[in-house]
Design an enzyme around this catalytic site. Sequence first.
Site, mmCIF file in Angstrom:
data_model
loop_
_atom_site.group_PDB
_atom_site.id
_atom_site.type_symbol
_atom_site.label_atom_id
_atom_site.label_comp_id
_atom_site.label_asym_id
_atom_site.label_seq_id
_atom_site.Cartn_x
_atom_site.Cartn_y
_atom_site.Cartn_z
ATOM 1 N N GLU A 281 8.843 20.566 -29.553
ATOM 2 C CA GLU A 281 9.451 21.395 -30.691
ATOM 3 C C GLU A 281 11.314 20.524 -31.414
ATOM 4 O OE1 GLU A 281 10.263 25.597 -30.323
ATOM 5 O OE2 GLU A 281 8.166 24.972 -30.843
ATOM 6 N N HIS A 302 -9.269 9.955 -12.088
ATOM 7 C CA HIS A 302 -10.692 10.685 -12.675
ATOM 8 C C HIS A 302 -11.269 11.325 -13.935
ATOM 9 C CE1 HIS A 302 -11.558 9.276 -8.157
ATOM 10 N NE2 HIS A 302 -10.231 9.950 -8.412
ATOM 11 N N LYS A 416 4.879 33.177 -37.749
ATOM 12 C CA LYS A 416 5.352 34.444 -37.216
ATOM 13 C C LYS A 416 4.791 35.642 -38.340
ATOM 14 C CE LYS A 416 8.157 32.847 -34.082
ATOM 15 N NZ LYS A 416 9.459 32.814 -33.418
#
Lengths: 430, 430
Positions: A281, A302, A416
């Site tokens: 951010e 792994h 938003k």
Amino acid sequence: MSYSQEIRGQEDRDLSAVFARAAEPVNLLKAQRQENTLYGFLRPLDHAEDLPAIECLAATIRYGRNDVVVLGTGGSSLGAHALVALKKNRFSHNNQYPRIHFPDNLGPDSMDALLSELDLAHTHFLIISKSGGTAETLAQMMACLAAVKEMLERVQNGRQLSEYFTVIVEPGDNILRRFANRWRLPIFDHAKDIGGRYSALSVVGLLPSAIAGLDIRETRRGARDVLMNCLETENIEDIPAAIGAATIYHCAEEGMNINVLMPYECRLDMLARWHQQLWSESVGKAGKGTTPVRALGPVDQHSQLQLYLDGPNDKFFTFITTNMNGKGPVIDDKLASDPELGYMSGRTIGDLVAAEARATMEALSRHNKPVRQIKLERLNEYSMGALIMHFMLETIIGAHLFDVNAFDQPAVEEGKVLTRQYMEWGRRMH
Amino acid sequence: MSYSQEIRGQEDRDLSAVFARAAEPVNLLKAQRQENTLYGFLRPLDHAEDLPAIECLAATIRYGRNDVVVLGTGGSSLGAHALVALKKNRFSHNNQYPRIHFPDNLGPDSMDALLSELDLAHTHFLIISKSGGTAETLAQMMACLAAVKEMLERVQNGRQLSEYFTVIVEPGDNILRRFANRWRLPIFDHAKDIGGRYSALSVVGLLPSAIAGLDIRETRRGARDVLMNCLETENIEDIPAAIGAATIYHCAEEGMNINVLMPYECRLDMLARWHQQLWSESVGKAGKGTTPVRALGPVDQHSQLQLYLDGPNDKFFTFITTNMNGKGPVIDDKLASDPELGYMSGRTIGDLVAAEARATMEALSRHNKPVRQIKLERLNEYSMGALIMHFMLETIIGAHLFDVNAFDQPAVEEGKVLTRQYMEWGRRMH
């Protein structure tokens, strides 16, 4: 200091021009300190005046509680979660401290599942949102308030709704504060000048830490020592955060657009997630920045090591190691009697993990990948505070090198607004 | 099929050359099917002969057990973990099925902490390693064996060590098989020709699924339907896995070296981790490949979206969404009476998450980022099997496009050899 840093694979490079630019934000910090105008999140480090109130509130909240649920999203929960994770492996319900839950991802059934497993009469909810308008946190809070109301009507234990909730939100008029006032929930101020992703060392991160029984004075002390070292070191090349930022920037210029953060310690997994947000951010804007990737050792040997060693040369690696040699259970030589297990027999699990970390870094170096090792002498509150401050400083210096503003997040508002639009359309269609 | 796929941001591109190359591995699969020489992990899909034995073993293992611990690393645990996560939100200890634990990261204190919280007399340990030589799994197994031995000597319940352990390992001589034979632990064969990261639909992933009470026939059926669709579709551009692989490859050629997989559903978080290994180990070699990054919606909107929208244009995005509208608790209109909460009032949590997913994809598209949406009608065993097969096929096709071998992992051996060396040095120093 509580950690040391070593970078390999950069020996032949001339970073002096980058270091000269990295000195600019550090000199700015030094000047701000003289003028008493340090950023909000750095200021409390100069004193500890806010700590007694946090400790007192923590003692009140945890009194008689088995569980504490932190409702916060992004910066409002990641720092606290990273700090509280220190307790993870030593934690159990029989402990004197409550369990802390971070249901940070909203889903239609996850909150119901958590609520049904909690003993609500012995649970406290901590609601954290700087702006007071975070949709996910508000939705979760309403679900929890409804559940506690229902419980209080059922058990009639003479307690008030307000005893089950504490709200942390910035001063001024906002949705969460209005809501808290309406239901008379106690409110603790979120500092106006501390952004969510830089709030880990404020009440946002320290209150849950104190509830979990961690020593928040040590956390602050670790952070303060790293900050002071930065502010009082003359040569920029002696400041670990500046070296880190300069190297990441230089590697990015050479096409390494991915930063892998790989602690070899389960309890630092959440720190890597906190760091991922902090860097993303702060530095990812205007087409610039790099992408932080979290990994965990040894398990990701792994799952990711093949790509790391032999894939494209597009990564800068940071390993965090703790002093594990000799720690943990000894591998029984009677059980490990198989000749092929000889290398383990009589050694500890900590020896094995330490050898694996060392081997992985060595293998990457041999493949000419740039590798940084951050070594912690001990993993405790002090070193967690130090790491958090290290990465916050590195991020501010990094943002300066990438020539972006470390403190805004201009792009997320669009999402938003669209969310609200889609919700409105859905409403009208119902 | 149980899912649909849509890709935006690629409309203006001519992918015909890439599609022609993507057809080659698909045609090879078609030919192998005719000749009955399909890869080991695809073969069991043509029949269900192995399922009764797995179901029977699962019923035996879970009888009288509260907890089952799966000891496996990387490919030996990620597929099972992804599948078992389906149960996560509905799961509780009062359920008729045991809780399944995946302590997949080795650490000096994590296994002790888990063992001290378990009721060992009602726990079963499932030990999985294809090669039988994975150091972390063997170390964990020895710690668990010592704990169970100690418990049996203490409680004297007349039970044998062998009732507490089941081993899955490939045939032939190897450390784990020798160990199991010595302690008379029951052994179930790991197919020799199924590599760890392609083993999710074999006993490795299905036995833990069946123990957790999932319908493994549905998992297989979902996988089989996706495989058959691939093998029976004439036009390569109608096969979702081929479209996905071709688009990722094409984007990588244009500098997008990062693939973000972001499900909007907590229960798919582990699937993203499984996918991260599958793609990394299969495609990341010889300096080629791309780096998979996992994210989780909606929470990572608050931690990664700024970087995704406004950072460098180096990412291809895959969203996985489920049909969430109308699901979950309704947001109480009395609680959400604040005018600024009007958009939420009367809607469900599922509506909010669905709107957020849609808004995030739309925002990325507006910023000209390539976005793929994989939509699930329902999230269940059938669609999980379908997703797993989709990604395995996409990985094989992707490896062909990048011109690497999807099934080897040449680079990781070096780290293992170094680990043994460092352990030996440590021993001599003791």
